[in-house]
Enzyme design. Structure first.
Site, PDB file in Angstrom:
ATOM      1  CG  HIS A 274      27.601  -5.320 -14.682  1.00  0.00           C
ATOM      2  ND1 HIS A 274      27.750  -6.472 -14.256  1.00  0.00           N
ATOM      3  CD2 HIS A 274      26.882  -4.682 -13.648  1.00  0.00           C
ATOM      4  CE1 HIS A 274      27.187  -6.697 -12.949  1.00  0.00           C
ATOM      5  NE2 HIS A 274      26.671  -5.683 -12.580  1.00  0.00           N
TER       6      HIS A 274
ATOM      7  CG  ASP B  26      31.673  -7.418 -14.663  1.00  0.00           C
ATOM      8  OD1 ASP B  26      30.776  -6.817 -15.017  1.00  0.00           O
ATOM      9  OD2 ASP B  26      32.608  -7.134 -13.899  1.00  0.00           O
TER      10      ASP B  26
ATOM     11  CG  ASP C 175      25.075  -7.158  -9.669  1.00  0.00           C
ATOM     12  OD1 ASP C 175      24.771  -6.565 -10.585  1.00  0.00           O
ATOM     13  OD2 ASP C 175      26.076  -7.175  -8.690  1.00  0.00           O
TER      14      ASP C 175
ATOM     15  CD  GLU D 133      29.177  -2.984 -11.544  1.00  0.00           C
ATOM     16  OE1 GLU D 133      28.580  -2.005 -10.746  1.00  0.00           O
ATOM     17  OE2 GLU D 133      29.213  -4.043 -11.258  1.00  0.00           O
TER      18      GLU D 133
END
Length: 355
Positions: free
Chosen positions: A69, A71, A95, A125
């Site tokens: 992801h 975002d 992350d 996500e």
């Protein structure tokens, strides 16, 4: 910002981190990723919203999806990035823009991989699943995700965590009768009636099934309790909130049936449920991948988007740079060695001659 695919993977990670991309605001990073993917003639690129899919079409015997992801959670005074002593700090570094950078380097450098590849850079996500770009693809364009094996580059300390557990939340409700607390014998205290519910949970023995040589550990726990009307009123309702973390060999229906049987005699309402993901370590692609990675493979005890692939019948693992304990923290960071290790391992696997 323009991304530079000729830069090393750590520098590329920094470039991605420095593009602010809080959930629902992914346009800038999606545009940047699309722009560089469009320069790679060996890939077919498809965009859905702020989700990008880039595929090779080489007619190989197997296809692997590698997904991440783009975002992040909201800012917490942790941009721009900074690199200090082999540690890259910054929002999204762990992350999971380190994983995204690895994916971009693979997409650029592997023009003749030994397996066909599908790269998925997806939006949203970190927010409610209704917005999740990967989930949307499973419903709108499942053909774009067809594969024999999938790797989700969520932070896993650059080691393999296979599959994931499912999660289910239920409300277990007891019903009594209101009365004045000075005349409590005229009513029935619903909070007191919840004591046997808690006793059952306290006596619960966790199932620990072995799947593909990995031992999963289920959990059934009260995570909240609510009830009460006023300080002088005997309550007529109490709700115990329960979370069931179930092994991936249970379907959603199996998990619900177990919980309803466990709380037989009580009013049980399912408030949320998501299936787990089978590890599929017996698949040829997975076997060779694990040989290249080396080290111990562990089960994933949490829930991740690898479960999205289960809906399509695709076994999946988590494999990405960074310690997940630092995801979402103000001091979010990733060791550069993790990023480089993930890139090296995946390149070795996808350029070998054993496929």
């Amino acid at each position: 910002m323009k991304l530079d695919l000729t830069a090393d993977v750590v520098t590329l990670t920094q470039q991605l981190v420095d593009i602010e991309s809080v959930s629902h605001h992914e346009q800038e990073i999606a545009d940047a990723v699309e722009a560089v993917l469009a320069t790679l003639g060996h890939l077919t690129v498809t965009r859905r919203g702020h989700t990008l899919v880039a595929r090779t079409e080489l007619g190989r015997g197997e296809r692997v999806v590698i997904a991440g992801h783009i975002d992040t959670v909201p800012l917490n005074d942790n941009l721009p990035s900074r690199l200090e002593d082999g540690i890259l700090h910054g929002l999204g570094s762990c992350d999971m823009k380190g994983g995204d950078a690895v994916m971009l380097k693979l997409a650029a450098d592997l023009t003749e991989p030994n397996r066909d590849l599908t790269f998925v850079f997806y939006e949203a996500e970190e927010v409610d699943s209704v917005h999740n770009g990967l989930r949307k693809l499973t419903e709108s364009d499942p053909a774009l995700l067809e594969a024999d094996f999938a790797i989700l580059m969520e932070p896993s300390n650059a080691a393999v965590e296979a599959g994931c557990q499912g999660t289910m939340r239920v409300d277990v409700r007891t019903t009594g009768e209101r009365s004045h607390s000075a005349r409590s014998w005229k009513g029935v205290n619903a909070i007191h009636l919840a004591a046997p519910v808690l006793a059952r949970l306290n006596d619960y023995v966790a199932r620990q099934p072995e799947i593909d040589g990995l031992t999963y550990h289920e959990g059934l726990n009260a995570t909240g309790i609510r009830g009460g009307v006023a300080g002088n009123v005997i309550p007529d309702e109490c709700v115990v909130e329960v979370n069931f973390r179930f092994a991936p060999d249970r379907s959603e229906a199996d998990a619900e049936a177990f919980v309803r049987d466990f709380f037989e005699g009580y009013d049980v309402t399912v408030t949320d449920i998501a299936a787990g993901a089978m590890p599929g370590l017996d698949r040829p692609a997975a076997k060779e991948f694990l040989q290249v990675v080396g080290g111990q493979v562990g089960p994933k005890f949490g829930w991740t988007d690898v479960a999205q692939f289960t809906k399509l019948g695709i076994p999946a693992v988590n494999f990405g740079p960074g310690d997940p304990m630092f995801a979402h923290k103000q001091d979010e960071h990733v060791p550069t060695e993790h990023i480089e290790r993930c890139e090296r391992i995946l390149k070795d696997w996808l350029t070998g001659d054993t496929a």
